[in-house]
Write an enzyme that holds these catalytic residues in place. Sequence first.
Site, PDB file in Angstrom:
ATOM      1  N   LYS A 152      10.879  -8.667  17.798  1.00  0.00           N
ATOM      2  CA  LYS A 152      10.370  -9.402  16.755  1.00  0.00           C
ATOM      3  C   LYS A 152       9.340  -9.229  15.655  1.00  0.00           C
ATOM      4  O   LYS A 152       8.960  -9.561  14.847  1.00  0.00           O
ATOM      5  CB  LYS A 152      10.340 -10.864  17.087  1.00  0.00           C
ATOM      6  N   ARG A 153       8.458  -8.507  16.454  1.00  0.00           N
ATOM      7  CA  ARG A 153       7.186  -7.766  15.645  1.00  0.00           C
ATOM      8  C   ARG A 153       7.850  -6.825  14.209  1.00  0.00           C
ATOM      9  O   ARG A 153       7.175  -7.059  13.501  1.00  0.00           O
ATOM     10  CB  ARG A 153       6.513  -6.632  16.443  1.00  0.00           C
TER      11      ARG A 153
END
Length: 496
Positions: free
Chosen positions: A253-254
């Site tokens: 999700k970064r």
Amino acid sequence: MTVRTRIAPSPTGDPHVGTAYIALFNLCFARQHQGQFILRIEDTDQVRSTADSEKMIFDSLRWLGLSWDEGPDVGGDFGPYRQSERMEIYRQYVDQLVDDGYAFYCFATPAELDDMRREQMARGETPRYDGRSLGLSAAEVETRRAAGEPYVIRMKIPEEGSCIFQDMLRGEIEIPWSQIDMQVLLKADGMPTYHLANVVDDHLMAITHVIRGEEWINSAPKHQLLYHYFGWTMPELCHMPLLRNPDKSKLSKRKNPTSINFYKAMGYLPAAVINYLGRMGWSMPNEEEKFSLADMIANFDINHVHLGGPVFDVEKLDWLNGRWIREDLDNNSFAQGMAEWAINEQRLIEFIPLIKERVEKFSDVAPLVAFLLSGLPELSEESFDNKSLDNAQMQKILQYSVWRLDELQNWERDSLYSALSSLATALDLKLKIFLAPLFVAIAGSPSAPPLFDSMVVLGPDMSRARVRHGLAVLGSPSKKQLKKLEKEYRQISAKI
Ligand code: GLU
């Protein structure tokens, strides 16, 4: 034989696109063989599992149009389908392994095991459990248990040779036993580990094919050994390639929003998301890029999954979604789709308290709420122009906020306020100054309706994605900076 497949998500955090991807391939495989597809909730991690997360798994998979024949919410003949409701079953099976000499009690304390690992590392060895409790006699185990000493139960692992197992996509895989640790099967709190519960349940639920992500390959030797210890037939194993970011790293999700809720909030069509996930490692025999779930089931062949890491690329999804919108939605279904998405009375009622004080006529409304009905705002570095903060400070504020918001369980106005205002205090900044870059990231401009209420309306996934996007526009910190920030953040948050 009836084909039975399953997904077994752990209800921790947001519903992940990876879960939908694996669910889709399990569903197609089961349907293609007139079999059944099961949803089992693996919630033995009682600290991290939440009812909220479980509900989001059900809702997001249903939104995508995936359905299961058996599961905690629909029942079935092989229940219960939630591992937390099957505790006695695991205990009974682990006792059987101990009785048969395949598993053993271990009373080593965490501190003792830490010392053991430290010594092994000092000797240049890979840290692993050294079998120190293997020789305990039954009488000694009984005495120590009776005295109330905490214990775990571990499985025995062969000392020599290799484990060889078959993978439907990869053929034969060989992993030396020396790489496999004497896995804990039952934890000190009486909970089974993933390995024990997963094997027992797959067997009792008559699962014939385990189709899961490739990150589980290294668990397969332990599972195969457990099947052997129990005298059960192991299901066929199929490890799907992992979804990747465009830079080929594991989807995270970064770098990419990974929550299905985000894609819903962005206004993608479920059929397009499914189509997109179906193209991750698989293609139609005629190479047509646009296909429905029914088309996929009708043409499915698991042997055609290719192993090169499929890239989850949002731009490609945009293109595909655009095709679905133009080719499959007539004006009526377009209007209906928009209404279901967000242009409906219930949703508008959430917006009104945010803007009512600021409008004089209805025509003032649309510009004010535009950011609540959009995806990621168009931003440039100039959007963040700020007299009181320099770029590095704004990066820090956004990065800390990303971490803080990721940790936040309860997405409500008051908890958002206290999470972010405590950060401002810890950084010795006035709240107004601290919030300025957040306003820009969330609303696209520094003057917008109240921030916390807007974040509530936008929801956690869209809000987090916008703060991350703002950070990317401002220039995400380098790896080195990130390490430094992380250290500082940990110190600060320990005090909050
Ligand atoms: N609970 C595991 C997960 O979270 C299941 C892995 C498996 O399918 O065996 O993905």
